[in-house]
Design a protein around this motif. Structure first.
Motif, short mmCIF file in Angstrom:
data_model
loop_
_atom_site.label_atom_id
_atom_site.label_comp_id
_atom_site.label_asym_id
_atom_site.label_seq_id
_atom_site.Cartn_x
_atom_site.Cartn_y
_atom_site.Cartn_z
N GLU A 245 0.82 -0.50 0.11
CA GLU A 245 -0.26 0.09 -0.40
C GLU A 245 0.87 0.96 -0.17
N ASN A 248 4.32 3.23 -3.35
CA ASN A 248 4.68 4.71 -4.41
C ASN A 248 4.71 5.75 -3.48
N THR A 266 -2.78 11.42 -2.11
CA THR A 266 -3.70 11.43 -3.40
C THR A 266 -2.57 11.18 -4.48
N TYR A 268 0.77 9.42 -4.47
CA TYR A 268 0.89 8.58 -4.18
C TYR A 268 -0.35 6.99 -3.85
N GLY A 269 -1.65 7.60 -3.52
CA GLY A 269 -2.31 6.49 -4.36
C GLY A 269 -2.65 6.29 -2.13
N ASP A 275 -5.88 3.74 4.09
CA ASP A 275 -5.41 2.38 3.15
C ASP A 275 -3.87 1.95 4.18
#
Length: 351
Positions: A245, A248, A266, A268-269, A275
């Motif tokens: 998770e 990134n 946002t 790096y997701g 998460d």
């Protein structure tokens, strides 16, 4: 995140094939490992430089499961080192340090023989009377599952949970974090290691947890987790291997993800608290030593993004976590030469 312990059919690997190696039981497999690591791969000569690794099979011998089960003896391994020195014409810090760590195992056997049942009690071998040990169930369960919000700790705990293995460097860090940052009863950590480690042996495990908790009368080693991450996982390869998770997140921000702004999360997701968990609260007196801040950017940055309750992350991971072990009501170490045989020494804590 899978929450069941490693399968008996694939010890050392998880369901996705991740792990340092697959461990096969028995003397033949132990002898093959000695031959492969020490002679065929020639890794003994660089053991001193590589021994603090965490990713891959070659940074250490991985002989401890076979030693713990009696499939191979430390005396045999010692004489293989001596044979290696002759065959390769090498005698260096590595060929000194590797047998030294076999001696550390013997030390803890004598340690436990001397102090007996005291090593299992709250005050440890020296019957240290220390008030304030915590039995906080949430902290213990999040530590066990690798959901503390501290990436290096979480990566190591997930590796243990999913494969039955953890490096020595990892063991020292997660132990220091549990007892010195969270203030949790050290016996909870020892019991968890006992349940999951492929290489568990009573004396090494409980002797080292006594040392980690500062109950041996020797030096107390408090690890700065953020600094340890930078020192031993500089590019974040190990952390990203076990915490996808965070894959990134750049290494420069990986070790303190709670500092990510809303825009960075946002980009790096990853949303902290959804998460990947926000970090557990630690004692304010020790928080600054491990890179924590009571004014975390993530807390203020996510106000505008309507940050979900961090408990949602825990509930999501624990909703089917029936196999996570329940919370139960659980002399100085030898000294290591800094010069491979000289007169300058430092304390050793070695799981």
């Amino acid at each position: 995140l899978p929450t069941s312990p490693p399968s008996a059919s694939t010890p050392g690997l998880d369901g996705k094939g991740r792990g340092v190696m697959r461990f096969h039981g028995g003397e033949d497999a132990a002898l093959q490992r000695v031959q492969h690591w020490m002679f065929a791969s020639d890794r003994l000569q660089s053991y001193f430089e590589e021994r603090n690794g965490m990713l891959g099979e070659g940074y250490s011998s991985k002989l401890s499961p076979w030693l713990a089960l009696g499939c191979i003896s430390p005396r045999f391994v010692y004489y293989q080192v001596k044979a290696y020195e002759v065959e390769r014409n090498i005698s260096n810090k590595s060929t000194y340090m590797f047998p030294f760590h076999l001696i550390v195992r013997d030390f803890f056997r004598f340690f436990c023989a001397k102090y007996g049942v005291k090593v299992f009690q709250l005050g440890g071998a020296k019957e240290v009377n220390r008030a304030g040990w915590s039995s906080d169930a949430e902290k213990i369960r999040r530590w066990q599952a690798g959901l503390t919000g501290q990436p290096l700790v979480d990566a190591n705990m997930r590796e243990l949970l999913l494969t039955g293995w953890m490096s020595n460097r990892g063991r020292q860090n997660v132990a220091s974090y549990l007892v010195l940052e969270l203030g949790v009863d050290w016996r909870q950590g020892a019991a968890h290691f006992e349940e999951l480690l492929l290489d568990h042996d009573v004396c090494s495990n409980y002797g080292n947890w006594n040392a980690a908790a500062g109950l041996t009368g020797g030096r107390l080693n408090r690890f700065n987790i953020v600094k340890q991450s930078k020192d031993y996982d500089l590019n974040g390869d190990y952390i990203k291997h076990w915490l996808p998770e965070l894959r990134n997140v750049p290494a420069s921000q990986l070790f303190q993800p709670w500092l990510l702004s809303a825009d960075e999360q946002t980009r790096y997701g990853v949303t902290i608290g959804v998460d990947y968990p926000a970090p557990l609260d630690v004692d304010s007196k020790s928080s600054s030593s491990n890179g924590y801040s009571t004014n975390r950017k993530s807390e203020s940055a996510t106000k505008d993004s309507k940050k979900p309750n961090s408990n949602n992350t825990i509930k999501r991971y624990f909703s089917k976590a029936t196999d996570i072990p329940p919370v139960d009501s659980d002399d100085n170490p030898p000294m290591e030469s800094s010069s491979g045989g000289g007169s300058k020494f430092k304390r050793v804590q070695h799981f």
